[in-house]
Every structure is written in structure tokens, then in C-alpha cells.
Design a protein around this motif. Structure first.
Motif, PDB file in Angstrom:
ATOM      1  N   ALA A 150     -76.884  43.980 -37.360  1.00  0.00           N
ATOM      2  CA  ALA A 150     -77.950  44.918 -37.418  1.00  0.00           C
ATOM      3  C   ALA A 150     -77.701  45.127 -35.508  1.00  0.00           C
ATOM      4  O   ALA A 150     -78.284  46.275 -34.889  1.00  0.00           O
ATOM      5  CB  ALA A 150     -78.469  44.780 -38.124  1.00  0.00           C
ATOM      6  N   ALA A 151     -78.506  43.683 -34.967  1.00  0.00           N
ATOM      7  CA  ALA A 151     -78.858  43.845 -33.957  1.00  0.00           C
ATOM      8  C   ALA A 151     -77.782  44.419 -32.577  1.00  0.00           C
ATOM      9  O   ALA A 151     -78.768  45.156 -31.697  1.00  0.00           O
ATOM     10  CB  ALA A 151     -79.222  42.288 -33.372  1.00  0.00           C
ATOM     11  N   GLU A 152     -76.568  44.467 -33.302  1.00  0.00           N
ATOM     12  CA  GLU A 152     -75.983  45.150 -31.831  1.00  0.00           C
ATOM     13  C   GLU A 152     -76.316  46.929 -31.717  1.00  0.00           C
ATOM     14  O   GLU A 152     -76.113  47.047 -30.915  1.00  0.00           O
ATOM     15  CB  GLU A 152     -74.288  45.381 -32.427  1.00  0.00           C
ATOM     16  N   HIS A 153     -77.042  47.331 -32.618  1.00  0.00           N
ATOM     17  CA  HIS A 153     -77.066  48.705 -32.645  1.00  0.00           C
ATOM     18  C   HIS A 153     -78.440  49.275 -32.708  1.00  0.00           C
ATOM     19  O   HIS A 153     -79.313  50.218 -32.570  1.00  0.00           O
ATOM     20  CB  HIS A 153     -76.694  49.840 -34.208  1.00  0.00           C
ATOM     21  N   MET A 154     -79.702  48.001 -32.610  1.00  0.00           N
ATOM     22  CA  MET A 154     -80.679  48.118 -32.786  1.00  0.00           C
ATOM     23  C   MET A 154     -81.759  47.814 -31.180  1.00  0.00           C
ATOM     24  O   MET A 154     -80.809  46.675 -30.390  1.00  0.00           O
ATOM     25  CB  MET A 154     -81.670  47.663 -34.037  1.00  0.00           C
ATOM     26  N   GLY A 181     -86.324  60.501 -42.153  1.00  0.00           N
ATOM     27  CA  GLY A 181     -84.701  59.397 -42.444  1.00  0.00           C
ATOM     28  C   GLY A 181     -85.419  58.415 -41.756  1.00  0.00           C
ATOM     29  O   GLY A 181     -86.162  58.039 -40.493  1.00  0.00           O
ATOM     30  N   VAL A 182     -84.725  57.215 -42.299  1.00  0.00           N
ATOM     31  CA  VAL A 182     -84.963  55.710 -42.020  1.00  0.00           C
ATOM     32  C   VAL A 182     -84.521  55.635 -40.765  1.00  0.00           C
ATOM     33  O   VAL A 182     -84.007  54.755 -39.471  1.00  0.00           O
ATOM     34  CB  VAL A 182     -84.713  55.169 -42.876  1.00  0.00           C
ATOM     35  N   PHE A 183     -82.805  56.062 -40.521  1.00  0.00           N
ATOM     36  CA  PHE A 183     -82.151  55.609 -39.645  1.00  0.00           C
ATOM     37  C   PHE A 183     -81.203  56.337 -39.632  1.00  0.00           C
ATOM     38  O   PHE A 183     -81.329  57.752 -39.550  1.00  0.00           O
ATOM     39  CB  PHE A 183     -80.796  54.446 -40.831  1.00  0.00           C
ATOM     40  N   PRO A 184     -80.618  56.529 -38.013  1.00  0.00           N
ATOM     41  CA  PRO A 184     -80.328  57.374 -37.578  1.00  0.00           C
ATOM     42  C   PRO A 184     -78.916  57.938 -38.343  1.00  0.00           C
ATOM     43  O   PRO A 184     -78.171  57.407 -38.622  1.00  0.00           O
ATOM     44  CB  PRO A 184     -79.443  56.876 -35.594  1.00  0.00           C
ATOM     45  N   GLY A 185     -78.023  59.164 -38.074  1.00  0.00           N
ATOM     46  CA  GLY A 185     -76.689  59.033 -38.614  1.00  0.00           C
ATOM     47  C   GLY A 185     -76.740  60.520 -39.083  1.00  0.00           C
ATOM     48  O   GLY A 185     -77.955  60.775 -38.635  1.00  0.00           O
ATOM     49  N   PRO A 186     -75.829  60.957 -40.176  1.00  0.00           N
ATOM     50  CA  PRO A 186     -75.888  62.290 -40.382  1.00  0.00           C
ATOM     51  C   PRO A 186     -77.138  62.638 -41.223  1.00  0.00           C
ATOM     52  O   PRO A 186     -77.402  63.573 -41.497  1.00  0.00           O
ATOM     53  CB  PRO A 186     -74.344  61.856 -41.391  1.00  0.00           C
ATOM     54  N   MET A 187     -77.261  61.847 -42.408  1.00  0.00           N
ATOM     55  CA  MET A 187     -79.320  62.344 -42.817  1.00  0.00           C
ATOM     56  C   MET A 187     -79.537  62.772 -41.817  1.00  0.00           C
ATOM     57  O   MET A 187     -80.006  64.240 -42.088  1.00  0.00           O
ATOM     58  CB  MET A 187     -79.643  61.218 -43.970  1.00  0.00           C
ATOM     59  N   GLU A 217     -82.143  57.145 -28.878  1.00  0.00           N
ATOM     60  CA  GLU A 217     -82.275  57.159 -30.249  1.00  0.00           C
ATOM     61  C   GLU A 217     -83.485  58.827 -29.873  1.00  0.00           C
ATOM     62  O   GLU A 217     -82.873  59.350 -30.582  1.00  0.00           O
ATOM     63  CB  GLU A 217     -82.891  56.281 -30.274  1.00  0.00           C
ATOM     64  N   CYS A 218     -84.718  58.644 -29.305  1.00  0.00           N
ATOM     65  CA  CYS A 218     -85.150  59.725 -28.970  1.00  0.00           C
ATOM     66  C   CYS A 218     -84.675  60.905 -28.621  1.00  0.00           C
ATOM     67  O   CYS A 218     -84.821  61.965 -29.033  1.00  0.00           O
ATOM     68  CB  CYS A 218     -86.512  58.684 -28.431  1.00  0.00           C
ATOM     69  N   ASN A 219     -83.939  60.307 -27.726  1.00  0.00           N
ATOM     70  CA  ASN A 219     -83.633  62.490 -26.722  1.00  0.00           C
ATOM     71  C   ASN A 219     -82.415  62.710 -28.101  1.00  0.00           C
ATOM     72  O   ASN A 219     -82.222  63.592 -28.210  1.00  0.00           O
ATOM     73  CB  ASN A 219     -82.338  61.162 -25.934  1.00  0.00           C
ATOM     74  N   GLU A 220     -81.568  61.673 -28.422  1.00  0.00           N
ATOM     75  CA  GLU A 220     -80.651  62.255 -29.627  1.00  0.00           C
ATOM     76  C   GLU A 220     -81.555  62.732 -30.948  1.00  0.00           C
ATOM     77  O   GLU A 220     -80.546  64.501 -31.289  1.00  0.00           O
ATOM     78  CB  GLU A 220     -79.742  60.943 -30.675  1.00  0.00           C
ATOM     79  N   ALA A 221     -82.036  62.525 -31.318  1.00  0.00           N
ATOM     80  CA  ALA A 221     -83.318  62.592 -32.433  1.00  0.00           C
ATOM     81  C   ALA A 221     -84.030  64.108 -31.860  1.00  0.00           C
ATOM     82  O   ALA A 221     -84.740  65.511 -32.547  1.00  0.00           O
ATOM     83  CB  ALA A 221     -84.109  61.848 -33.453  1.00  0.00           C
ATOM     84  N   GLY A 222     -84.216  64.251 -31.026  1.00  0.00           N
ATOM     85  CA  GLY A 222     -85.230  65.578 -29.837  1.00  0.00           C
ATOM     86  C   GLY A 222     -86.565  65.301 -30.455  1.00  0.00           C
ATOM     87  O   GLY A 222     -87.139  65.476 -31.173  1.00  0.00           O
ATOM     88  N   VAL A 241     -89.518  63.900 -24.060  1.00  0.00           N
ATOM     89  CA  VAL A 241     -88.241  64.737 -24.822  1.00  0.00           C
ATOM     90  C   VAL A 241     -88.565  65.827 -24.667  1.00  0.00           C
ATOM     91  O   VAL A 241     -89.658  66.448 -25.372  1.00  0.00           O
ATOM     92  CB  VAL A 241     -88.205  63.706 -26.202  1.00  0.00           C
ATOM     93  N   THR A 242     -87.526  66.604 -24.131  1.00  0.00           N
ATOM     94  CA  THR A 242     -88.003  68.397 -23.790  1.00  0.00           C
ATOM     95  C   THR A 242     -86.858  68.773 -24.665  1.00  0.00           C
ATOM     96  O   THR A 242     -87.241  69.974 -24.822  1.00  0.00           O
ATOM     97  CB  THR A 242     -87.752  68.283 -22.605  1.00  0.00           C
TER      98      THR A 242
END
Length: 398
Positions: free
Chosen positions: A324-328, A213-219, A343-348, A386-387
Motif C-alpha cells: 500500500a505504501a508504494e502508492h501512499m 470517497g476514502v480512496f482515489p480511483g473511479p468512485m 492527489e489534490c491536483n487530480e481531485a481538484g 489548486v485552481t
């Protein structure tokens, strides 16, 4: 972590000057300046050499047609140029659009590129945007079949002394390719996922690395979960080396400075480049590009995927950029490092693709980003490991 810069290779001047009464015409011969194109290619090649000098792990390029959004019509030609100007930089071709090309030729070109680069190619494969099917006159309803057949042809060409293949769209008898890839059994396979269930299942079956996916979130979360379930069926566990995320970033002395400098290029991306000559979903849905159950694994269905136009086709203003920049990761180096690692840690994800040069950004501005990111951000990202893939771990614990 591995850190790449993703470069769309946009035409080097704004095409907004060609608007008539606010509307963009179909761009043709009269609008194209070959001098701008020559300069665009030269500038980007110089910038990619700079990436190697500053220690980036790789560069990512992709394929688009008939649009100033990206002039990498043949990413394999671009990759050949990169291979001859660099010695260490990995070259992620993200991606060759399999359904619109002859797969045996692609297999041969990937093998040539792997030899030319001494084993630095990452073979990205994708179905491509609907507009490409219109240009090449390939029925969208055949996209999935062509993609899967084409990759099987490529896989056999790389791994078998000689192969035969009889499919619905491609047929070969007793073929043996020469040369063959440096990397064995073939270059790493990466695939971008925009949400469709079938591509996730294909990626798992072929043990490909994914960009969920392009963005973090449910998808993104649900995509990784489904990928983990599918990998488990093949006796594999999802590891961080199989997850890649794409991150928009821009470093400056302050957040406000970053927004003011980068904002106009983000606005140009969303308001001009992404919209130009686009095929919208109301037309795509009639042509069988997505199956009827393509998004059944996602809790919100097609919401947040590229099957919904409002995922990316929105009018942007500077206020949109500020919000948008507030979250980027757009701001100071410290903020960028913190947000990207989070973001990398969250996605693994142990691979990150940075985008920092949208649209017709001036060359010196792009080089400044490479140098600042290289000095202030890159070492801290590369030092981070990232582990685990949290959403995959959830599935393993079920």
C-alpha cells in the motif's frame, strides 16, 4: 491549500490483549481503564494545541459510539475543549450524525461552539455508520429522511428569526434559538460522501463542501462528476474550495523506516479497530440504509464504496503495508509533498485532511509527526494552490 489533521481519538492502549483464542469479545466495564481514557483525552488536546503552534489550518474530529476506534462520542464536547485551548485553529466536526440526534439541540450546540471559538467551527454532517443505528435503535430505513429533515431544522434555526417545522420525524412551532452563530448565515457545511447518489445530490442542493470517497480511483472520480452535474442544475460550478480529500501519511528519514514505524498501527486499525463490533453489509442490505439506485451514477456500482465490506475490512500484514505504501504518502518529506499535491491536483481539492496517528500510537510519536510535518511538509502544501477541479471541468465541457 488548507491543511487539517484528522484525529479519530482512539483509545490510548491496544485492546488486542483482551482477545480470547484470537477473537475479540464485546468490550465492557472490566476492559475499560479510566486512567487510560483520561490520558488519551489529555494527550490529544495537547497535540491539537501543538497543531496550532506549527501553523496547521485546522483539526478534524468525528463521532463514534461504543468502540475503542474513537472516543469522540460527543464531538461537540471535544470541540468546546479545543475552542478554549486554541485561538486560530479551525475546528472541523466531521461529523455530527444527524439521524440519531435531536436536530434543534444540534443547531443550538453548533451556535454555541461558533461563539465559543469566535467563528472557527466547520459544521460537518453525516448519516453515520450502520453500527450507530443499532446502538441508538434508529431504523436504518429512516436514515435518509431523518438526515434531510434534521438539517432543514438546523438551517431554519440558524437563518430565521423564528421558525416552525412539520415533518415526519421532527416537529417544532414558533422556535427562536439563542445564541446564534458568529458565521453568517451559518458555519460552513461539509459532508463526507461514501458513494450514495442521494447524499451527493443533497450536498449540491445545499452547496456543501464534500469529501468524495476514502480512496482515489473511479468512485471518487464519478462522485465528483455527479456532484458537478448536480451543482450545475443549481447554477453553480464546483470549485476547489468545495472538494476535500483525506490522506494517510507518515514522514520519516526513509520509506522503509516510515513503513516499519507506522505499519503496526495501520495493521491494528484494519485488523482490530475497524472490525470491532461491526455491522456488515449482508445485514445492512436487509434494512434499507441504501436505496436500490444509490450507486447508479458510479461506473463500477458499489465497488470501492463502504457498501462493500472488502473496501476496508481486509486482513493486513506488513507485506500489505509495504504494498500500500508504494502508492501512499508514507516515506520522506519530499515524497509526501509530491504525492499529496498530485492527489489534490487530480481531485481538484484545495483542502486536505491528513491522518498520521492511527490507533494507540504513543504520544511522542504523534507529536513528532506534527513537528516534522509542520516543518518539512506543511509550508509546501499551504503554498500550493489548486485552481481547478478536473472532473468537474469535464462535465462543464460536455
Amino acid at each position: 491549500m488548507q491543511v487539517f489533521v484528522f484525529d479519530w481519538l482512539a483509545y490510548g492502549e491496544s485492546v488486542d490483549k483482551f482477545r480470547v483464542n484470537g477473537e475479540m469479545p464485546r468490550l465492557g466495564r472490566a476492559h475499560f481503564d479510566p486512567n487510560v481514557a483520561v490520558r488519551t483525552y489529555e494527550n490529544h488536546l495537547d497535540a491539537w494545541v501543538e497543531l496550532e503552534k506549527h501553523g496547521f489550518d485546522g483539526v478534524a474530529i468525528n463521532e463514534h459510539h461504543g468502540t475503542p476506534f474513537g472516543m469522540g462520542n460527543s464531538p461537540n464536547l471535544i470541540a468546546a475543549s479545543i475552542a478554549q485551548r486554541t485561538e486560530r485553529l479551525k475546528i472541523l466536526i466531521y461529523a455530527n450524525l444527524l439521524p440519531i440526534h435531536e436536530p434543534l439541540r444540534l443547531a443550538e450546540e453548533f451556535a454555541m461552539l461558533d461563539c465559543l471559538s469566535n467563528g472557527r467551527i466547520i459544521a460537518g454532517v453525516a448519516r453515520g455508520a450502520p453500527r450507530e443505528y443499532r446502538i441508538f435503535n434508529v431504523p436504518m430505513s429512516e436514515s435518509r429522511e431523518r438526515f434531510e429533515e434534521a438539517f432543514e431544522v438546523m438551517r431554519r434555526a440558524w437563518t430565521q428569526d423564528s421558525f416552525s417545522f412539520e415533518g415526519k420525524h421532527y416537529n417544532y412551532k414558533d422556535v427562536s434559538i439563542w445564541p446564534r452563530p458568529v458565521q453568517q448565515p451559518h458555519p460552513p457545511i461539509w459532508v463526507p460522501l461514501t458513494g450514495s447518489r442521494e447524499t451527493i445530490e443533497w450536498a449540491a442542493a445545499n452547496d456543501a463542501a464534500i469529501t468524495p470517497g476514502v480512496f482515489p480511483g473511479p468512485m471518487r472520480e464519478d462522485t465528483i462528476r455527479h456532484f458537478a452535474r448536480c451543482q450545475a442544475k443549481h447554477g453553480r460550478k464546483v470549485t476547489p474550495d468545495r472538494i476535500n480529500i483525506m490522506v494517510e501519511c507518515y514522514v520519516a528519514d526513509s520509506k522503509e523506516q516510515a513503513i516499519e514505524e507506522y505499519g503496526p498501527y495501520l495493521m491494528y486499525l484494519f485488523n482490530t479497530l475497524l472490525r470491532y463490533d461491526q455491522v456488515y453489509q449482508k445485514d445492512v442490505k436487509k434494512q434499507g440504509y441504501y436505496s436500490s439506485n444509490a450507486f447508479e451514477h458510479l461506473r463500477n456500482g458499489a465497488e470501492g464504496t463502504l457498501a462493500q465490506d472488502d473496501t476496508v475490512f481486509n486482513e493486513w500484514t506488513m507485506d500489505t503495508v509495504r504494498a500500500a505504501a508504494e502508492h501512499m504518502p508514507i516515506g520522506t518529506a519530499d515524497e509526501i509533498v509530491e504525492r499529496i499535491i498530485a492527489e489534490c491536483n487530480e481531485a481538484g481539492a484545495n483542502n486536505v485532511l491528513l491522518v498520521c496517528n492511527r490507533g494507540h500510537m504513543p504520544q511522542e510519536m504523534f507529536l513528532n509527526q506534527i513537528r516534522r510535518i509542520g516543518a518539512e511538509v506543511l509550508p509546501r502544501l499551504q503554498a500550493h494552490q489548486v485552481t481547478m477541479v478536473p472532473y468537474a471541468e469535464e462535465i462543464a465541457a460536455e
